[in-house]
Design an enzyme around this catalytic site. Structure first.
Site, mmCIF file in Angstrom:
data_model
loop_
_atom_site.group_PDB
_atom_site.id
_atom_site.type_symbol
_atom_site.label_atom_id
_atom_site.label_comp_id
_atom_site.label_asym_id
_atom_site.label_seq_id
_atom_site.Cartn_x
_atom_site.Cartn_y
_atom_site.Cartn_z
ATOM 1 N N GLN A 145 0.820 -1.213 0.000
ATOM 2 C CA GLN A 145 0.000 0.000 0.000
ATOM 3 C C GLN A 145 0.857 1.269 0.000
ATOM 4 O OE1 GLN A 145 -2.817 -0.327 3.221
ATOM 5 N NE2 GLN A 145 -3.851 -2.071 2.299
ATOM 6 N N ASP A 291 -3.941 -11.444 2.520
ATOM 7 C CA ASP A 291 -5.282 -11.361 3.109
ATOM 8 C C ASP A 291 -6.018 -12.691 3.087
ATOM 9 O OD1 ASP A 291 -5.058 -8.738 3.838
ATOM 10 O OD2 ASP A 291 -6.103 -7.940 2.093
#
Length: 412
Positions: A145, A291
């Site tokens: 990110q 994730d």
């Protein structure tokens, strides 16, 4: 509040998944960087995306992003190039999630950012302005990110940006997702090894753009099919694409080994049971889709499949330290798992004493709640989940979808 969840005897339902949070948060930023933004269809309605929308379209110079880590990283970069003085903060957990590497990279590009409390952590005060850009070196092994945040604002920098990633790069599919979306919004990114060069350019509206359904949300339905003992179990997930922009679409290949067949149709995906490919030690590197780790860990434990999973270093700086959270919560069910080197989870197949009527703590982490809820399929007395409201972070309709599929949910 706790939920007691009990499973149906058969799964046979069509589930409309939420829109992808990963795509929604990126296209909201990219669309806002256009001179003439266009309407985006099927934007996610989860907490993280709602926070982003309020920040981008509101007038408040003091932004509270709550527990939304993606919003913190993306907005820190975005506000650095937007004229004005801004403050950005969040929950206590957010104030303990590091952001120094991103802030340092932005400062090297000319940004003015100050820490308002602890050095290296939010909250931040940002003075938005035109950034010079240039050459920036960044550790690629911490969070993709950070990389996406820098890439998305790079075209607005006077000298563009040459971003050099050092070491092993985590979550590469998320970086590729960002670059592909930037291209859809009219920007060219040049890649050479681990260097990404973005010349100064203008974004242009993407036209009629619709966000795909979320592959990470699909993973919990894969888990349910894997755990279900009824051979006729079947779940339909409309809208999922075989050529998805999302890296988490690779969950289909992983769960193929765990007994779930994926059939692509003209309308989406159908999940059915198949023979498991392994009952012995399963190894997998989650560096490209961290994730999905919680879902896989819980599934393997419940199926009695020993595992050694690596590439999990980014899990320590998520909504909670997911490595420790998995260790503690699976321990309650008699599955002693071990954490090695901050990036490896191992279970050797041995079981220990389990707690009576264990309650799964969720640690303000949506994926803890959603990964453990399917365990109800394996337990006659069901499973207790604490603070179930955390699913609103990415999949607000999760509990309603479980009830639609025949699960009973009682609050207490």
């Amino acid at each position: 509040m706790n939920y007691l969840i009990k499973a149906p005897k058969i799964l046979n339902e069509k589930i409309n998944l939420p829109a992808s949070k990963s795509i929604s948060n990126r296209v909201l930023i990219l669309n806002s960087l256009c001179d003439h933004p266009d309407k985006i269809r099927n934007i996610s309605v989860c907490d993280d995306t709602n926070v982003m929308r309020r920040a981008l379209h509101g007038d408040n110079r003091k932004i509270d992003i709550g527990a939304a880590g993606t919003a913190m990283r993306f907005l820190t970069a975005y506000l650095s190039v937007k004229s004005g003085t801004w403050t950005i903060s969040g929950t206590e957990r957010m104030k303990n999630r590091p952001i120094k590497l991103l802030v340092d990279a932005l400062k090297l590009s000319g940004a003015e950012i100050e820490y308002m409390e602890k050095e290296g952590f939010p909250p931040l005060q940002i003075k938005g302005q035109t950034l010079a850009g240039g050459h920036v070196y960044l550790d690629g092994g911490v969070s993709s990110q950070y990389i996406s945040a820098l890439l998305m604002i790079a075209p607005l920098m006077t000298n563009g940006l040459s971003l050099h990633l050092m070491g092993n790069v985590v979550s590469v599919p998320y970086i590729k997702l960002t670059i592909r979306l930037m291209q859809i919004f009219g920007v060219v990114v040049f890649e050479e090894g681990q260097t990404f060069t973005v010349p100064p350019q203008q974004y242009s509206a993407a036209g009629d753009f619709a966000v795909e359904p979320d592959w990470s949300a699909a993973s919990y339905w894969y888990e349910m099919i894997a755990l279900c003992k009824n051979e006729d179990a079947r779940i339909s997930l409309p809208g999922l694409l075989p050529d998805s922009l999302q890296g988490d679409a690779s969950v289909a290949a992983l769960f193929d080994r765990l007994g779930v067949k994926t059939t692509f149709t003209s309308s989406g995906v159908t999940l059915t049971k198949k023979e498991k490919e392994t009952n012995s030690l399963l190894t997998f590197d989650f560096v490209s889709m961290p994730d999905m780790a919680q879902t896989a860990v819980v599934t393997c434990a419940m199926l009695g499949i020993p595992f050694r999973f690596n590439g999990l270093q980014s899990l320590k700086i998520k909504e909670t330290d997911r490595l420790e959270a998995l260790k503690i919560e699976l321990g309650k069910f008699g599955y002693p798992i071990t954490v090695y080197d901050g990036n490896v989870l191992v279970w050797n197949g041995q079981k220990s004493h389990s707690a009576q009527a264990p309650v799964v703590a969720t640690y303000e982490d949506h994926r803890m709640a959603m990964a453990f809820a399917p365990v109800a399929i394996c337990r006659q007395d069901g499973i207790n989940i604490s603070n179930p409201e955390v699913v609103s972070k990415s999949y607000p309709s999760y509990w309603e979808d479980l009830q639609k599929s025949g699960f009973s949910i009682t609050s207490h």
